[in-house]
Design an enzyme around this catalytic site. Structure first.
Site, PDB file in Angstrom:
ATOM      1  CG  HIS A 182      -1.885   1.167   1.206  1.00 47.21           C
ATOM      2  ND1 HIS A 182      -3.163   1.062   0.697  1.00 47.21           N
ATOM      3  CD2 HIS A 182      -1.754   2.464   1.616  1.00 47.21           C
ATOM      4  CE1 HIS A 182      -3.783   2.222   0.796  1.00 47.21           C
ATOM      5  NE2 HIS A 182      -2.953   3.087   1.359  1.00 47.21           N
ATOM      6  CB  CYS A 183       1.996   3.394  -2.665  1.00 47.17           C
ATOM      7  SG  CYS A 183       3.111   4.784  -2.943  1.00 47.17           S
ATOM      8  N   PRO A 184       1.369   5.120   0.374  1.00 47.81           N
ATOM      9  CG  PRO A 184       2.747   5.968   2.052  1.00 47.81           C
ATOM     10  CD  PRO A 184       2.528   4.756   1.205  1.00 47.81           C
ATOM     11  CG  ASN A 187      -5.302   8.001  -0.531  1.00 50.08           C
ATOM     12  OD1 ASN A 187      -5.213   7.314   0.489  1.00 50.08           O
ATOM     13  ND2 ASN A 187      -6.382   8.707  -0.804  1.00 50.08           N
TER      14      ASN A 187
END
Length: 374
Positions: A182-184, A187
């Site tokens: 999951h890449c912040p 998002n």
């Protein structure tokens, strides 16, 4: 005299008998306490026993509150991270157009002007396209209809069949097909349908930052030297203002010159920092793609490789087709012209497969080796 001796002997025998009884009772109490301790320990182990429990499970359980906090912070701050990426990239583009492009048009030769205009705009288009596609494209999720879904395991969070290479994202609270992470900064999860967009964005952003750092090195040195001269001049003017009552002369550098020099320094420092950090991440993902793995599968395969190595077996990744074919499958290159239309130009083509099953792609040149163990 004899009666006294007999009485003393009787008392001594009675005292020894009492000591023996007390010692036996004390030993009996100790044995009972030991039996109760072992029984309680056995009951506790029977209640908490799990054949899958190991050091990693215990460590994950202890860090569960930290994971919960990170998941919720990442979920709520994802929009802030996306806005930060857009803001920083837009500031660099604005500095290039406002400050550097007029200087390039005035001082560079026509050949260099054509090169910078062509490469710079191509790189910018690739960055914007792949970032937009990465944040707006769904990574892919298992279908809600579970009747026809073939799963290799059951998700403990969704309580539903989980296809191969599918993992549960605690931030999105859903299972993701071929989940990488999951890449912040997006998002969004990086999965089956947007993995190529994510990697292409990282690659072209790194290339753009390296391009700006190399092209602006001379300008950065001149701007940094000019800023140092400005600081020195301001110190001298301050000293002169303290020593005389006359009005100090205005500074020799205008506001426009100050803004220009500071913008060039800001551009070079930011691009160089991003090139180093994002370049390392890009190389890491390039190595994973070469091996036909995701970030999650890399850790799973490492443990499986070590487990089989102890048993004298060799682990083979069932989703690896060889280094060159792995890249062709990942980029969606089915024929030679696709290197231009799908790699060097923006392309919204879909990846091979549906993410539910993993058949042999048509672009693979040879069959996979048979598996010794899985």
């Amino acid at each position: 005299m004899r009666s006294r001796q007999r009485a003393f002997a009787a008392v001594m025998r009675l005292l020894l008998k009492c000591l023996r009884l007390g010692r036996r009772r004390r030993f009996k109490l100790v044995r009972q306490a030991e039996q109760l301790w072992h029984y309680g320990h056995l009951c506790l182990r029977s209640l908490l026993y799990n054949s899958f429990t190991n050091g990693d499970v215990v460590l994950d359980s202890l860090f569960e509150p930290v994971y919960w906090l990170v998941d919720h912070v990442t979920r709520w701050f994802g929009v802030v991270f996306v806005a930060l990426v857009i803001g920083l990239t837009s500031s660099i583009v604005a500095i290039v157009y406002i400050c550097l492009l007029p200087l390039i048009l005035q001082t560079y030769t026509p050949a260099w002007i054509c090169w910078h205009l062509a490469y710079g705009h191509w790189n910018l288009v690739m960055i914007v396209f792949h970032y937009y596609m990465a944040i707006t494209t769904s990574p892919g999720h298992p279908p809600q209809a579970k009747d026809d879904l073939t799963g290799v395991s059951i998700c403990r969070k969704c309580i539903a069949p989980k296809p191969a290479r599918t993992h549960h994202c605690s931030i999105c609270n859903r299972c993701v097909l071929k989940m990488d992470h999951h890449c912040p900064w997006l998002n969004n999860c990086v999965g089956h349908y947007n993995h190529r967009y994510f990697f292409s964005f990282c690659l072209f952003m790194t290339m753009g930052c390296i391009y700006c750092s190399i092209s602006g090195w001379e300008m950065f040195r001149d701007a940094y030297a000019a800023i140092e001269r400005m600081k020195l001049l301001e110190e001298r003017l301050q000293v002169a203002a303290n020593q005389t009552y006359y009005q100090t002369p205005p500074p020799t550098f205008s506001f426009r010159q100050r803004a220009f020099h500071k913008s060039v320094v800001y551009l070079w420092v930011l691009c160089s920092s991003v090139a180093l950090a994002l370049g390392a991440l890009t190389l890491w993902h390039a190595a994973l793609i070469t091996r036909g793995e995701t970030s999650i599968e890399r850790h799973i395969n490492k443990k499986e490789r070590q487990r089989l190595q102890k048993n004298g077996k060799v682990f083979r990744n069932p989703y690896s087709y060889g280094s060159w074919d792995n890249w062709k499958v990942f980029l969606g290159v089915d024929m030679p012209r696709h290197w231009l239309t799908r790699v060097l130009l923006p392309s919204p083509h879909l990846p091979h497969g549906t993410g539910l099953s993993w058949d042999l792609p048509p672009c693979v040149t040879k069959q996979r080796m048979p598996l010794l163990a899985l």
